[in-house]
Design an enzyme around this catalytic site. Structure first.
Site, mmCIF file in Angstrom:
data_model
loop_
_atom_site.group_PDB
_atom_site.id
_atom_site.type_symbol
_atom_site.label_atom_id
_atom_site.label_comp_id
_atom_site.label_asym_id
_atom_site.label_seq_id
_atom_site.Cartn_x
_atom_site.Cartn_y
_atom_site.Cartn_z
ATOM 1 N N SER A 1 76.126 107.132 193.437
ATOM 2 C CA SER A 1 75.600 105.271 193.973
ATOM 3 C C SER A 1 76.298 105.338 195.620
ATOM 4 O O SER A 1 76.727 106.768 195.824
ATOM 5 C CB SER A 1 77.325 104.514 192.479
ATOM 6 O OG SER A 1 78.542 105.433 193.714
ATOM 7 N N CYS B 1 70.934 108.010 186.055
ATOM 8 C CA CYS B 1 70.711 110.063 186.341
ATOM 9 C C CYS B 1 69.492 110.654 185.375
ATOM 10 O O CYS B 1 69.242 110.591 184.127
ATOM 11 C CB CYS B 1 71.787 110.237 185.469
ATOM 12 S SG CYS B 1 73.854 109.775 186.404
ATOM 13 N N HIS C 1 72.623 104.373 183.098
ATOM 14 C CA HIS C 1 73.045 105.791 182.489
ATOM 15 C C HIS C 1 72.204 106.633 181.477
ATOM 16 O O HIS C 1 72.113 105.495 180.332
ATOM 17 C CB HIS C 1 74.561 106.221 181.567
ATOM 18 C CG HIS C 1 76.038 105.387 182.700
ATOM 19 N ND1 HIS C 1 76.101 106.398 184.138
ATOM 20 C CD2 HIS C 1 76.639 104.380 182.666
ATOM 21 C CE1 HIS C 1 77.249 104.808 184.039
ATOM 22 N NE2 HIS C 1 77.126 103.853 184.296
ATOM 23 N N ILE D 1 58.685 86.944 185.128
ATOM 24 C CA ILE D 1 59.631 87.770 184.962
ATOM 25 C C ILE D 1 60.917 87.846 183.625
ATOM 26 O O ILE D 1 60.773 86.397 183.389
ATOM 27 C CB ILE D 1 61.026 87.021 186.221
ATOM 28 C CG1 ILE D 1 59.715 87.598 187.325
ATOM 29 C CG2 ILE D 1 62.156 88.570 186.861
ATOM 30 C CD1 ILE D 1 60.525 87.074 188.397
ATOM 31 N N GLU E 1 67.737 83.609 186.705
ATOM 32 C CA GLU E 1 67.304 83.120 185.424
ATOM 33 C C GLU E 1 67.217 84.453 184.307
ATOM 34 O O GLU E 1 66.259 85.143 184.318
ATOM 35 C CB GLU E 1 65.837 82.249 184.991
ATOM 36 C CG GLU E 1 65.444 81.977 183.942
ATOM 37 C CD GLU E 1 63.910 81.585 183.837
ATOM 38 O OE1 GLU E 1 63.329 80.176 184.770
ATOM 39 O OE2 GLU E 1 63.055 81.660 183.212
ATOM 40 N N ASP F 1 59.489 82.564 187.661
ATOM 41 C CA ASP F 1 60.293 82.713 186.676
ATOM 42 C C ASP F 1 59.237 82.687 185.606
ATOM 43 O O ASP F 1 59.777 83.886 184.826
ATOM 44 C CB ASP F 1 61.482 82.268 186.821
ATOM 45 C CG ASP F 1 62.366 82.565 187.633
ATOM 46 O OD1 ASP F 1 63.492 82.118 188.622
ATOM 47 O OD2 ASP F 1 63.612 83.482 187.656
ATOM 48 N N SER G 1 71.933 110.702 190.070
ATOM 49 C CA SER G 1 72.013 109.731 190.833
ATOM 50 C C SER G 1 73.125 109.042 190.940
ATOM 51 O O SER G 1 73.848 109.180 190.268
ATOM 52 C CB SER G 1 71.256 108.890 190.317
ATOM 53 O OG SER G 1 69.558 108.973 189.893
ATOM 54 N N ASP H 1 66.786 85.959 180.613
ATOM 55 C CA ASP H 1 66.509 85.735 179.405
ATOM 56 C C ASP H 1 66.613 86.138 178.834
ATOM 57 O O ASP H 1 66.783 86.310 177.552
ATOM 58 C CB ASP H 1 64.570 86.263 180.229
ATOM 59 C CG ASP H 1 64.436 85.352 181.058
ATOM 60 O OD1 ASP H 1 63.273 86.608 181.676
ATOM 61 O OD2 ASP H 1 64.053 84.108 180.501
#
Lengths: 330, 343
Positions: free
Chosen positions: B185, B157, B115, B33, B69, B30, B183, B71
């Site tokens: 779903s 997209c 988006h 990241i 976690e 973590d 794109s 951030d």
């Protein structure tokens, strides 16, 4: 600065009660080394004991030596599962160097690290650049099987510190060099590094710092050329001036051979230039591509401009008419 | 980074959390990241299964788990904060978990979802980041050597438009759709009521579930994930800025963390009979400053706080011309002689 963390990993507290005199060891062995290195950077040391922390890799049992072996290619996977528990992110903002001492569980004792050729490593330790090192400390099995658990273990700190300090030297880039037999090499001794090694470190860091400062300031200048919108605050400007002055003095000191003064100047230059480059106020968010500029300003100004332009046209026409009129009226 | 708010954008949070989970499973801790989620789906009052975020309609996989976690959360996910994290221009009071403390040997993986459109990505329904800004941010990272290699994955997209403008070396980019395509779903879940994942990330997640830390799969396999038959959109990738051949790049170079390790072959011989040192008085106090990170008191800023003098600048050309025009029209319309009565 750097933060050094010594951790004792005891995955099997039911079998081993491990005591390590870390404070004494730090005072006796580590402090002299860090004091000598304090010219290069600041250090702060802390230590912790972690229970039930296991290595992520299961060692193999080797019948010939009746011991457990960790092969060299499984070593890279050992560090990550442990890292999450080390708490280095809460420690400080400085880079952290971790030194781990792992006491294997009773069911996995003794544990040896194998190098690429398959031979057990004499130090039973490995290190990772820019991270730290791990050493496996094997505890002898109790003499009689009826010995009561947990077995009390007193860690031989001198042996451990020999390995950790060697790893520290390697992490800093100081390795033992082979010299031809006619030469006498000053040995590091208890302070961990010889004077000539310290000089070498200072010199390498000074040159690196000067190079870093030049690239930082150049890229900052390029950034400002490219994006005219950024406003430079006064303190950022003063940092840049100071960085330039420091780097110039570092170069002159280096050419004169004053290593310590050059190093201090280069360190000052790096701090100032990094502070100037990474100042939060320099974030340029105002990127306006041309089509966005048109899209924003035209709907605003075009309706306003239409009556103005028309009146302008009317004015011009009237002026021209009036100029012609006096000649006509005559 | 997940950039969308609102309950119906559940799938973007699920996308991000799936990638987060894979990356953690493959060994990245973590502390390495930075997770930015623009809205909280697990504890959203509209979530019929609270404290969970699922990625598959049979609710097989709870990607929220026990040890997420986050951030940057909720309103902290802004274009400004994102660019600050990337370029490192963070105010000194930011905690360590919110910083990108990378150096010139770090490989960075950036995954963004939300988006998007041709050349931009929408943040929080109120602002956008353009592909030029992103390219400039990466260039600044390169100037300061904040990365060794960078893998940029975007699932929106028209995602391919976001990597068109990159010009810094060592960047590889993957997008879920080309310019002009959307794109899509994956599948809705009737129990939860929203779409759970995007197609591209769903297939990427399936691919990543097969990878383990010692695996030798390379990037070419990742490029093949989600062909048009499954994904409807055409995923794209860009490798021209990357030095190495994608064939030789392991997935675990970016998604996992395999450290370089050296066996310690030498020891330092210490003299064991050294008595405990009494604390010596330090000979000189050399004033050393922290090398890269924050200092506590911004002295330079305090010294330079002069009383605010608003410097007067003459107005620029455009404004001047506009005002000249307006004044001329005004005078012409009302006549000069009337001005005498005004004054």
């Amino acid at each position: 600065g750097y933060e050094i963390t010594f951790s004792l990993l005891n995955p099997d507290p039911k079998s081993h009660t491990v005591d390590w005199d870390i404070e004494g060891a730090v005072n006796r062995f580590v402090k002299p080394v860090l004091d000598k290195l304090s010219l290069v950077a600041n250090f702060s040391v802390d230590s912790q004991i972690l229970y039930y922390a296991v290595l992520g890799v299961t060692p193999r049992y080797d019948k010939e030596s009746s011991s457990f072996l960790l092969s060299a290619h499984s070593l890279p996977h050992v560090i990550n599962p442990v890292e999450a528990r080390l708490g280095s992110s809460a420690a400080s903002l400085y880079p952290v160097l971790n030194f781990l001492l792992y006491v294997p569980e009773r069911s996995h004792s003794p544990l040896y690290i194998q190098d690429k050729d398959g031979a057990p490593v004499s130090t039973n330790a490995f290190h990772s650049p820019r991270w730290g090192g791990i050493m496996v400390y094997n505890v002898e099995a109790p003499a009689s099987p009826q010995a009561s658990l947990p077995v009390h273990v007193d860690v031989d700190m001198a042996r451990v510190m020999e390995v950790f300090l060697a790893q520290l030297r390697l992490l800093f880039g100081l390795s033992r060099e082979e010299v031809p037999p006619e030469f006498l090499l000053e040995s590091p001794g208890n302070e961990g590094l010889a004077d000539w090694e310290l000089d070498h470190l200072l010199w390498a860091h000074t040159v690196e710092n000067i190079a870093t400062v030049s690239t930082t300031l150049t890229s900052l200048a390029q950034l400002l050329d490219k994006i005219g919108n950024i406003v430079i605050k006064d303190d950022v400007a003063s940092e840049v001036y100071r960085a330039v002055a420091s780097v110039q003095s570092a170069v002159t000191e280096l050419s004169l051979g004053h290593l310590l003064a050059a190093f201090q100047a280069s360190k000052d230059a790096v701090t100032c230039s990094e502070r100037a480059f990474f100042d939060p106020s320099l974030l340029h968010l105002l990127y306006f591509p041309d089509d966005q500029k048109f899209a924003i300003y035209i709907p605003l100004f075009l309706p306003m401009a239409v009556p103005i332009l028309l009146s302008l046209a009317k004015i011009v026409r009237e002026t021209r008419l009036r100029k012609k009129e006096p000649t006509k009226m005559d | 980074v997940c950039t969308s708010r609102f309950w119906f954008n559940y799938r973007h949070v699920a996308n991000t959390l799936s990638v987060y989970r894979s990356v953690k499973r493959l060994g990245i801790p973590d502390s390495h990241i930075v997770l930015m989620l623009a809205d909280d789906m697990a504890c959203n009052p509209r979530n019929p299964k609270p404290a969970t975020v699922f990625s598959h309609k049979n609710m097989e996989l709870n990607v929220y788990g026990d040890d997420v976690e986050v951030d940057y959360r909720s309103y902290e996910v802004t274009v400004e904060n994102f660019l600050r994290v990337l370029t490192g221009r963070i105010p000194p009071s930011t905690p360590r978990s919110k910083r990108l403390l990378s150096d010139d040997r770090s490989n960075i993986l950036i995954y963004m979802t939300g988006h998007g459109g041709n050349g931009f990505l929408k943040f929080q329904d109120s602002e956008e980041i353009t592909n030029v800004e992103l390219a400039d941010a990466f260039e600044q990272m390169w100037q300061k050597r904040r990365y060794n290699e960078l893998l940029f994955i975007i699932d929106t997209c028209q995602g391919a438009s976001m990597y068109e403008r990159f010009y810094s070396p060592n960047i590889m980019a993957l997008a879920s759709s080309q310019v002009g395509e959307d794109s899509l779903s994956h599948q809705p879940d009737l129990g939860i009521g929203v779409h759970l994942m995007d197609r591209y990330t769903f297939y990427v997640l399936e691919f990543l579930e097969e990878i383990h830390p010692a695996s030798q799969t390379n990037m070419n396999d990742l490029f093949q994930v989600c062909p048009k038959s499954l994904c409807v959109s055409t995923p794209g990738h860009r490798t021209d800025l990357f030095q190495r051949d994608p064939q030789n790049v392991l997935i675990t170079d970016f998604f996992g963390s395999v450290r370089k390790v050296e066996i310690t072959a030498e020891t330092l011989s210490l003299d064991r009979d050294v008595p405990g040192l009494e604390s010596k008085l330090p000979e000189e106090e050399l004033a050393t400053e922290p090398l890269k990170y924050a200092e506590q008191l911004p002295v330079a800023q305090i010294i330079h706080q002069k009383p605010k003098q608003k410097d007067w600048h003459p107005p620029g050309g455009f404004i001047l011309g506009l005002w000249a025009l307006i004044i001329m029209v005004f005078f012409k319309t009302y006549g000069i002689k009337h001005m005498k009565h005004v004054f």
